[in-house]
Design a protein around this motif. Structure first.
Motif, PDB file in Angstrom:
ATOM      1  N   HIS A   1       0.835  -1.208   0.000  1.00 56.94           N
ATOM      2  CA  HIS A   1       0.000   0.000   0.000  1.00 56.94           C
ATOM      3  C   HIS A   1       0.866   1.253   0.000  1.00 56.94           C
ATOM      4  N   ARG A   2       1.955   1.235   0.776  1.00 61.22           N
ATOM      5  CA  ARG A   2       2.827   2.412   0.838  1.00 61.22           C
ATOM      6  C   ARG A   2       3.520   2.664  -0.498  1.00 61.22           C
ATOM      7  N   ILE A   3       3.986   1.590  -1.112  1.00 56.44           N
ATOM      8  CA  ILE A   3       4.686   1.737  -2.398  1.00 56.44           C
ATOM      9  C   ILE A   3       3.734   2.239  -3.476  1.00 56.44           C
ATOM     10  N   MET A   4       2.497   1.752  -3.459  1.00 58.75           N
ATOM     11  CA  MET A   4       1.551   2.108  -4.514  1.00 58.75           C
ATOM     12  C   MET A   4       0.996   3.519  -4.352  1.00 58.75           C
ATOM     13  N   ASN A   5       0.951   4.032  -3.125  1.00 64.75           N
ATOM     14  CA  ASN A   5       0.233   5.281  -2.870  1.00 64.75           C
ATOM     15  C   ASN A   5       1.128   6.431  -2.436  1.00 64.75           C
TER      16      ASN A   5
END
Length: 733
Positions: free
Chosen positions: A719-723
């Motif tokens: 989630h952190r990498i994508m957002n």
């Protein structure tokens, strides 16, 4: 049978700034009413006419009578209209009689449910409206609904009756083909006579042959170009031709062209001159006085410099225009002499010498004077200037920014505020950096306007806008609906444009908080009060004290944070709207702004990256997966670890997802750090397969707490990498 219709109201001179709208509204309202009554087709050709002395419309293919219409008329409930034997009751017979029917129509009545009630209906044919009746109604509707800025009340010729309209009306024309339509309005009966030009007409009155001869007869017999658009185009053509002969260019001003078009019926462009000595006055002053006071078109040379010639649009065409030109030259000479006098007088005092007078100018009755306000602007500009390496010049420019408000020139022409400050600063030898910053404090003044030219100007412009926004939010003067008396939306958009288009590294939240902190410091107010002379009016000191008491209401905890939140959200709402106006989709804007990026100059790059990502074939699947991940993480009742325990990765598909994340994370970090947001998001395409297989084969919420928490940690990492650049879940349908 259909024929073309012509309707004209001959009036006294209409307000020029409203004429264009009045003409189009009169034609539109009249046509809409006739359409609603079935007298013209929905696509009927409508030609509006508007001159200083008339509102008119030509409508093609108008019927003498509208077609009859079959209508199903609702009567009354069955139990009211029919008795137990099915015979008509007295109420039903009375209703039928009002519709021109009798008891013989009872067998043809239909029964149908109206809601839950069985009701009687009658099919009838309604006779079409006659043009006389329909036009009478259309005229009354149009006149009552015209967007009239100010209504006049005047007496009719009989001396007894009074009517209301924008200006007194002298005649009414209504022609259907060659026939007069016998309608009346504003105490006038329709006829076929109108008036041409007051001085140039060959025939007066003009007797119109038919509806189609209106424009031609007015032009040939009355010396009037009736169409607003045609007259405007003719003026523009003459302006260009006259300027070309002088090897000059007329100033481009659409509003002025509209206003002049509304002042003349028979345009004739002439060239005038004025003494070259007036060119020593700033050209903005000369241009403004010629445009605003005389409605002239100043002429510019190839370098954009004002020439000592101008174009005037006369309403007459004498054989020898010399007297017309000479008369206008005399008028403009006196106007320019006034401007030169103001300019010469103003330069006898320095800007700095005028500053004490600002302490006597009330900015707002609850916020103190312009003098106090500019103390705050100066300190905020200094704070911003330090971050832009322009602290000293920003502070000096802010201190002098409002001094020109006290000059004679700005007193006469408020539109020149800032501009005159620049000229006076240059006259004093303060340098272009300070001078341009003084002028640019108001920029951008409107959509598409230029931004401040240097960092000192950026600092002063941001400070001035922030002080206004913060002060008004403290006062509760937040825009509602279409009301924005302090132009706060424009100020917010100005802050946004400066931060983005100047590519500033300033962060919005820090900027607003810092400005609020400076505004709440009493020391500046105390410094201002101590610098005031003993002669300062007590009332001014009083409003100053109230201002500071209001800014810092100790009895209301959290006020400062509440104001910050409201103002920040207000600016962000303007930002979202502005981005959508630029063509970004609501999903793209929402995806970027939902992360609340504070460096607004980054936002265009983020939006471009999101748009490029959305074009990838993997985007739909990854956006849906991202939304699913977000929902899973929200539902977690326990704290989620920041790290993944590789020893607990039991399934091959969760191991594959972890390895894929480890593989792209350094690359996305490197691209993000370099500001290459597009490349950073493009790398996510490689995650589609491992993400899809993970959700196909791995259960996240298993009973084993350690295993479940580890999988949640893995999803949190995903989630952190994508957002990091945008919330990609906003792209999911």
């Amino acid at each position: 049978m259909t024929q073309n219709l012509l309707v004209e109201l001959l009036v006294e001179e209409l307000p020029p700034k409203s004429l264009k709208q009045l003409g189009s509204s009169f034609a539109g309202l009249l046509a809409d009413s006739l359409k609603a009554q079935g007298l013209i087709a929905p696509d009927a050709a409508i030609t509006p006419y508007a001159t200083p002395r008339r509102l008119a419309v030509h409508i093609a293919n108008v019927a003498a009578q509208a077609a009859d219409q079959a209508v199903t008329q609702k009567l009354m409930p069955v139990k009211v209209g029919l008795d137990a034997q099915g015979q008509a009751t007295p109420p039903l017979l009375k209703k039928l009689a009002s519709l021109g029917a009798d008891a013989s129509a009872v067998p043809q009545l239909k029964r149908a449910l109206d809601g839950k009630t069985e009701t009687l209906f009658l099919d009838i044919v309604v006779q079409g409206t006659l043009l006389t009746d329909g036009l009478q109604k259309a005229l009354q509707d149009a006149i009552s609904q015209l967007p009239i800025p100010k209504v006049m009340t005047y007496q009719l010729a009989d001396g007894w009756q009074s009517v209301h309209f924008v200006r007194p009306v002298h005649s009414l024309v209504a022609l259907h083909g060659a026939d007069i339509v016998p309608v009346s309005v504003l105490g006038l009966q329709a006829g076929r006579e109108t008036q041409g030009h007051r001085f140039e007409a060959k025939v007066n009155p003009i007797v119109l042959h038919n509806a189609d001869s209106y424009a031609q007869q007015l032009q040939t017999e009355g010396a009037v170009l009736a169409g607003f658009a045609e007259r405007r185009a003719e003026i523009a053509r003459q302006l260009a031709a006259a300027a070309a002969k002088e090897h000059l260019t007329p100033i481009d001003d659409e509003a002025l062209l509209d206003e002049v078009t509304a002042l003349v019926e028979h345009p004739n462009v002439l060239v005038g001159t004025f003494d070259a000595e007036f060119l020593q006055v700033p050209q903005e002053c000369l241009i403004l006085t010629m445009k605003a006071n005389q409605k002239y078109f100043p002429l510019l040379d190839a370098q954009g410099k004002l020439a000592n010639k101008f174009l005037l649009v006369s309403n007459v065409r004498p054989a020898d225009p010399a007297q017309v030109i000479a008369g206008n030259e005399r008028v403009v000479r006196s106007r320019l002499a006034d401007a030169k006098f103001f300019f010469d007088q103003d330069r006898k005092k320095t800007l700095a010498s005028r500053l004490p007078e600002l302490d006597k100018v009330v900015y707002h009755n609850k916020l103190g004077t312009q003098g106090l306000r500019m103390h705050y602007v100066r300190e905020i500009a200094y704070m911003i200037g330090k971050q832009l390496n322009a602290a000293t010049s920003a502070r000096e420019a802010a201190a002098l920014a409002k001094a020109d408000l006290l000059t004679d020139m700005v007193g006469e022409f408020p539109e020149l505020q800032g501009i005159m400050g620049r000229y006076y600063a240059q006259h004093e030898g303060l340098g272009d950096e300070i001078a341009f910053a003084i002028e640019d404090q108001y920029k951008p003044r409107f959509a598409g306007d230029d931004l401040p030219r240097n960092d000192a100007g950026v600092s002063v412009a941001l400070a001035d806008k922030l002080v206004t926004l913060i002060d008004m939010f403290y006062m509760g003067e937040v825009p509602t609906g279409d009301k924005d008396p302090f132009a706060l939306r424009r100020h917010a958009l100005g802050v946004i444009r400066i931060l983005i288009e100047k590519n500033l590294s300033l962060k919005l939240d820090e900027l607003i908080r810092s400005a609020i902190n400076i505004l709440k410091e009493d020391q500046f107010a105390q410094q201002w009060l101590s610098n005031c002379s003993d002669k300062t009016q007590e009332s001014i000191i009083s409003v100053t004290c109230r201002r500071n008491a209001y800014v810092l209401p100790d009895s209301v905890p959290g006020t400062q944070e509440e104001i910050f939140t409201k103002l920040f959200n207000f600016v962000y709402e303007r930002l979202a709207g502005n981005l959508r106006d630029q063509g970004y989709t609501p999903q793209e804007v929402d995806a970027v702004l939902s992360l609340n990026p504070q460096q607004l100059s980054d936002i265009p790059k983020r939006l471009a990256a999101v748009r490029a990502f959305a074009a990838l074939p993997e985007a739909v699947s990854l956006a849906a997966a991202n939304k699913r991940v977000g929902n899973i993480l929200k539902k977690s009742e326990s704290a989620i670890s920041d790290s993944v325990d590789t020893g607990l990765l039991q399934e091959a598909d969760e191991q594959a997802l972890y390895q894929a994340l480890q593989a792209i994370q350094p690359q996305t970090e490197k691209a993000f750090a370099a500001g290459d947001y597009t490349a950073s998001l493009q790398l996510l395409a490689t995650l589609k397969t491992p993400v899809d297989t993970f959700f196909d084969h791995v259960m996240v919420n298993v009973d084993d707490v350690k295993l479940r928490n580890n999988r949640l940690a893995l999803l949190a990492q995903l989630h952190r990498i994508m957002n990091r650049i945008a919330d990609l879940s906003k792209l999911a349908s």
